[in-house]
Design an enzyme around this catalytic site. Structure first.
Site, PDB file in Angstrom:
ATOM      1  N   HIS A   1      -8.981   8.148  16.843  1.00 47.42           N
ATOM      2  CA  HIS A   1      -9.276   9.474  17.505  1.00 47.42           C
ATOM      3  C   HIS A   1     -10.145   9.077  18.483  1.00 47.42           C
ATOM      4  CE1 HIS A   1      -9.613  13.532  17.867  1.00 47.42           C
ATOM      5  NE2 HIS A   1     -10.312  13.724  16.797  1.00 47.42           N
TER       6      HIS A   1
ATOM      7  N   HIS B   1       0.147   9.145  20.744  1.00 47.47           N
ATOM      8  CA  HIS B   1      -0.575  10.279  20.375  1.00 47.47           C
ATOM      9  C   HIS B   1       0.378  10.870  19.403  1.00 47.47           C
ATOM     10  CE1 HIS B   1      -2.373  14.316  20.646  1.00 47.47           C
ATOM     11  NE2 HIS B   1      -3.335  13.568  21.383  1.00 47.47           N
TER      12      HIS B   1
ATOM     13  N   ASP C   1      -7.795   8.949  26.348  1.00 46.55           N
ATOM     14  CA  ASP C   1      -8.911   7.672  26.396  1.00 46.55           C
ATOM     15  C   ASP C   1      -8.505   6.750  27.116  1.00 46.55           C
ATOM     16  OD1 ASP C   1     -10.517   9.092  24.374  1.00 46.55           O
ATOM     17  OD2 ASP C   1      -8.997   8.566  22.798  1.00 46.55           O
TER      18      ASP C   1
HETATM   19  N1  ACO Z   1       0.301   0.600  20.602  1.00 46.06           N
HETATM   20  C1  ACO Z   1       1.376   0.057  20.260  1.00 46.06           C
HETATM   21  N2  ACO Z   1       2.538   0.631  19.482  1.00 46.06           N
HETATM   22  C2  ACO Z   1       2.256   1.871  19.085  1.00 46.06           C
HETATM   23  C3  ACO Z   1       0.891   2.620  19.585  1.00 46.06           C
HETATM   24  C4  ACO Z   1      -0.104   2.077  20.320  1.00 46.06           C
HETATM   25  N3  ACO Z   1      -0.935   2.626  20.740  1.00 46.06           N
HETATM   26  N4  ACO Z   1       0.891   3.717  18.981  1.00 46.06           N
HETATM   27  C5  ACO Z   1       1.946   4.094  18.389  1.00 46.06           C
HETATM   28  N5  ACO Z   1       2.710   3.024  18.501  1.00 46.06           N
HETATM   29  C6  ACO Z   1       3.943   2.585  17.702  1.00 46.06           C
HETATM   30  C7  ACO Z   1       3.793   2.475  16.196  1.00 46.06           C
HETATM   31  O1  ACO Z   1       3.539   1.129  15.942  1.00 46.06           O
HETATM   32  C8  ACO Z   1       5.057   3.016  15.648  1.00 46.06           C
HETATM   33  O2  ACO Z   1       6.202   1.930  15.813  1.00 46.06           O
HETATM   34  P1  ACO Z   1       7.304   1.693  14.917  1.00 46.06           P
HETATM   35  O3  ACO Z   1       8.160   3.102  15.014  1.00 46.06           O
HETATM   36  O4  ACO Z   1       8.219   0.597  15.304  1.00 46.06           O
HETATM   37  O5  ACO Z   1       6.384   1.500  13.550  1.00 46.06           O
HETATM   38  C9  ACO Z   1       5.417   4.262  16.743  1.00 46.06           C
HETATM   39  O6  ACO Z   1       4.922   3.767  17.686  1.00 46.06           O
HETATM   40  C10 ACO Z   1       5.030   5.514  16.181  1.00 46.06           C
HETATM   41  O7  ACO Z   1       3.708   5.428  16.016  1.00 46.06           O
HETATM   42  P2  ACO Z   1       2.858   6.129  14.758  1.00 46.06           P
HETATM   43  O8  ACO Z   1       1.801   5.240  14.527  1.00 46.06           O
HETATM   44  O9  ACO Z   1       3.792   6.483  13.607  1.00 46.06           O
HETATM   45  O10 ACO Z   1       2.304   7.172  15.627  1.00 46.06           O
HETATM   46  P3  ACO Z   1       1.393   8.421  14.966  1.00 46.06           P
HETATM   47  O11 ACO Z   1       1.394   9.775  15.341  1.00 46.06           O
HETATM   48  O12 ACO Z   1       0.767   8.054  13.545  1.00 46.06           O
HETATM   49  O13 ACO Z   1      -0.286   7.588  15.697  1.00 46.06           O
HETATM   50  C11 ACO Z   1      -1.945   7.264  17.079  1.00 46.06           C
HETATM   51  C12 ACO Z   1      -0.910   8.157  16.732  1.00 46.06           C
HETATM   52  C13 ACO Z   1      -3.133   7.211  15.969  1.00 46.06           C
HETATM   53  C14 ACO Z   1      -2.745   7.904  18.018  1.00 46.06           C
HETATM   54  C15 ACO Z   1      -1.585   5.825  17.492  1.00 46.06           C
HETATM   55  O14 ACO Z   1      -0.553   6.301  18.667  1.00 46.06           O
HETATM   56  C16 ACO Z   1      -2.586   5.108  17.706  1.00 46.06           C
HETATM   57  O15 ACO Z   1      -3.018   4.237  16.940  1.00 46.06           O
HETATM   58  N6  ACO Z   1      -2.955   4.754  19.060  1.00 46.06           N
HETATM   59  C17 ACO Z   1      -4.090   3.832  19.510  1.00 46.06           C
HETATM   60  C18 ACO Z   1      -5.411   4.667  19.225  1.00 46.06           C
HETATM   61  C19 ACO Z   1      -5.712   5.509  20.275  1.00 46.06           C
HETATM   62  O16 ACO Z   1      -5.493   5.492  21.392  1.00 46.06           O
HETATM   63  N7  ACO Z   1      -6.218   6.834  19.603  1.00 46.06           N
HETATM   64  C20 ACO Z   1      -6.557   7.971  20.415  1.00 46.06           C
HETATM   65  C21 ACO Z   1      -5.512   9.249  20.380  1.00 46.06           C
HETATM   66  S1  ACO Z   1      -6.031  10.645  21.309  1.00 46.06           S
HETATM   67  C22 ACO Z   1      -7.239  11.181  20.690  1.00 46.06           C
HETATM   68  O17 ACO Z   1      -7.131  11.182  19.518  1.00 46.06           O
HETATM   69  C23 ACO Z   1      -8.265  11.653  21.491  1.00 46.06           C
END
Ligand code: ACO
Length: 376
Positions: free
Chosen positions: A220, A259, A313
């Site tokens: 987050h 996201h 972020d």
């Molecule tokens: N880097 C690489 N791959 C990613 C990323 C990332 N940052 N985010 C998502 N993906 C990929 C996943 O691996 C998944 O791939 P797959 O289908 O081959 O398994 C696909 O994209 C879907 O991702 P999910 O993890 O299912 O998406 P979810 O909605 O659960 O996650 C989250 C959202 C937690 C924000 C995720 O994108 C993440 O961990 N990002 C990095 C941390 C981050 O930047 N957080 C800040 C978010 S904004 C905020 O809260 C203010």
């Protein structure tokens, strides 16, 4: 077989009149006004009024709201004393959470959920949060605390207290815009936390402290610190492509990308990118911006098809670094602003309250015989 909706995605759990998000089109509005308009023309103080009253203030209303907020900048002496006892090596998010929680013990009527009182307490927490961060930072660096200046805006007062010198108008404006962009964002994890706590009719200090705890996680708000750590680790523009390729091959999540709601470019990131470019140029941090841009290109080439774009972020890391903020103050910056969103949501929750209490599917065994301790 579990029927649980893991992560609750797509579940609508509240009504709000504050922010609207269209994740497919990359749209964010506060009370119907596009975020871009607010970032260009509004101030953080005006934006808080907008979120809490669902309309823009008149000039007199804004002045009165600013007076009210600014009269609350100073920390009560007992809170300053508590902060002096914090270990110098503590993380600022832990310091902020603990001090906000402690404020509840010095409020003679901490538990009131009367809307006017709840709003007044929330405004006091919001107004004092910069002083908490600045006092903790002064303490850990063995400096005297700089007193709040009620003639200054929220943004300028924070930078003044933190650095002990007046920010330039450009720095104040950049920081103020960051505060506007982070103020509210639907039912994100920390806002949901705050609403759950409010729904039990618990106090505002508990709701804000719980939300601060949720925000600091690396998935987050903690991701902005993760982005800076990644930039430091990569070190140069030339190393970006190989680093990203290697990280993706190893299934690493790249901080600042992806996201739960956006499947398009986060509109806050669009604005922050422009801000980061300008500020990094002005402060000799072009290298960080160029690395960020290169990471973005590498990521878009690799994962844009999955709807993974920079989130709020990503460019805030270069922006905060260029503003001279230490790495572990990045997430607290997010919290300073988001307190306004959390409080607005709690007020909405209380106005039409129903205890938030979802179900869990039990997936363990049944009818298990109790084995006495001596027989185990
Ligand atoms: N880097 C690489 N791959 C990613 C990323 C990332 N940052 N985010 C998502 N993906 C990929 C996943 O691996 C998944 O791939 P797959 O289908 O081959 O398994 C696909 O994209 C879907 O991702 P999910 O993890 O299912 O998406 P979810 O909605 O659960 O996650 C989250 C959202 C937690 C924000 C995720 O994108 C993440 O961990 N990002 C990095 C941390 C981050 O930047 N957080 C800040 C978010 S904004 C905020 O809260 C203010």
């Amino acid at each position: 077989m579990s029927t649980a909706s893991k992560g609750l995605e797509g579940i609508v759990a509240a009504d709000t009149q504050m922010s609207f998000i269209d994740g497919e089109k990359g749209v964010l509005e506060y009370v119907g006004i596009p975020i871009d308009e607010l970032a260009r023309h509004s101030t953080f103080e005006e934006t808080v009024f907008l979120l809490w009253n669902r309309r823009l203030p008149s000039r007199t209303e804004l002045e009165s709201f600013q007076r009210e907020m600014r009269s609350e900048y100073d920390l009560p002496a007992p809170i300053e004393k508590i902060i002096e006892t914090f270990p110098a090596g503590a993380q600022p998010m832990h310091a902020l959470r603990t001090a906000v929680s402690a404020m509840g013990m010095f409020d003679p009527d901490p538990n009131s959920v009367d809307p006017a009182q709840y709003r007044r307490k929330a405004l006091s927490i919001l107004a004092k949060a910069p002083a908490i961060i600045a006092a903790f930072d002064a303490r850990r660096n063995g400096r005297l605390v700089t007193r709040a200046d009620p003639s200054l805006s929220f943004a300028a007062n924070f930078l003044w207290m933190l650095n002990g010198k007046r920010p330039t108008p450009a720095m104040e404006r950049a920081f103020d815009v960051c505060m506007i962009l982070h103020a509210d964002h639907g039912l994100n994890a920390s806002t949901f936390t705050a609403r759950v706590i409010a729904s039990t009719l618990s106090d505002v200090y508990s709701a804000m402290a719980g939300a601060i705890g949720a925000l600091r996680g690396p998935l987050h708000g903690g991701a902005n610190e993760g982005v800076m750590t990644m930039l430091n680790e990569i070190g140069s523009v030339e190393k970006v492509d190989a680093w990203v390729e290697d990280a993706l091959r190893n299934k690493k999540k790249i901080m600042g990308f992806g996201h739960r709601v956006y499947r398009a470019y986060d509109p806050r990131a669009t604005y922050l990118k422009t801000l980061a470019e300008q500020l990094s140029k002005d402060t000799g941090n072009e290298r960080l911006f160029e690395m960020s841009r290169r990471i973005e290109t590498a990521m878009l080439n690799a994962v844009a098809a999955k709807g993974i774009y920079p989130n709020v972020d990503f460019y805030s890391a270069t922006t905060y670094h260029s503003l001279g903020l230490k790495l572990d103050l990045f997430t607290p910056m997010f919290a300073l602003s988001r307190i306004s969103g959390w409080a607005g949501h709690c007020l909405e929750q209380l106005a039409a309250n129903r205890l938030i209490r979802p179900d869990a599917d039990y997936v363990g065994p049944h009818d298990v015989a109790y084995t006495p301790l001596a027989a185990r």
